[in-house]
Design an enzyme around this catalytic site. Sequence first.
Site, PDB file in Angstrom:
ATOM      1  N   GLY A  34       0.817  -1.217   0.000  1.00 55.68           N
ATOM      2  CA  GLY A  34       0.000   0.000   0.000  1.00 55.68           C
ATOM      3  C   GLY A  34       0.844   1.257   0.000  1.00 55.68           C
ATOM      4  N   CYS A  35       1.891   1.258   0.790  1.00 49.93           N
ATOM      5  CA  CYS A  35       2.755   2.443   0.878  1.00 49.93           C
ATOM      6  C   CYS A  35       3.526   2.650  -0.420  1.00 49.93           C
ATOM      7  CB  CYS A  35       3.701   2.324   2.064  1.00 49.93           C
ATOM      8  SG  CYS A  35       2.822   2.331   3.649  1.00 49.93           S
TER       9      CYS A  35
END
Length: 153
Positions: A44-45
């Site tokens: 996600g990051c």
Amino acid sequence: MAPLKAGEPAPNFNKESTQGPIDLTNYRGRWLVLFFYPKDFTSGCTKEVCDFRDLLPGMDADVVGVSPDPVDRHLAFQEEYALPFPLLADEDHALAEAYGAWGEKTSHGRSYQGLIRSTFIIDPQGMVAEAMHNVQADGHAGRVRERLTELRE
């Protein structure tokens, strides 16, 4: 600490980054997107930082990422994904706490203290123009760009 809201002064900081020490006052006179993300090299990051990288030319603002990871890990992350903006190391999470981006999270039924994915658009006078708390990584950079455009109109 309560999360920051639009209209409040952005808390100052002086933190080590992938481009040396950075202070909020370095950005006076320019728009700044300060985004907090939990961890380098996670799916996600990585998606979020790459979206900011790809949309940066159309933002007409400075962008700075912040996570609790140390500078050496940030440097590897920045190099791996050709990130053109600095990544701040907030290992003691003091900056995240000052912005209300550190707090209780829940994952798989377990509660713990951690970084809450959040973004702050800071105007050229150093005031919070927009505070986005507990955001989803996917599509977030695009929403930030849209909001930045609205704020300038």
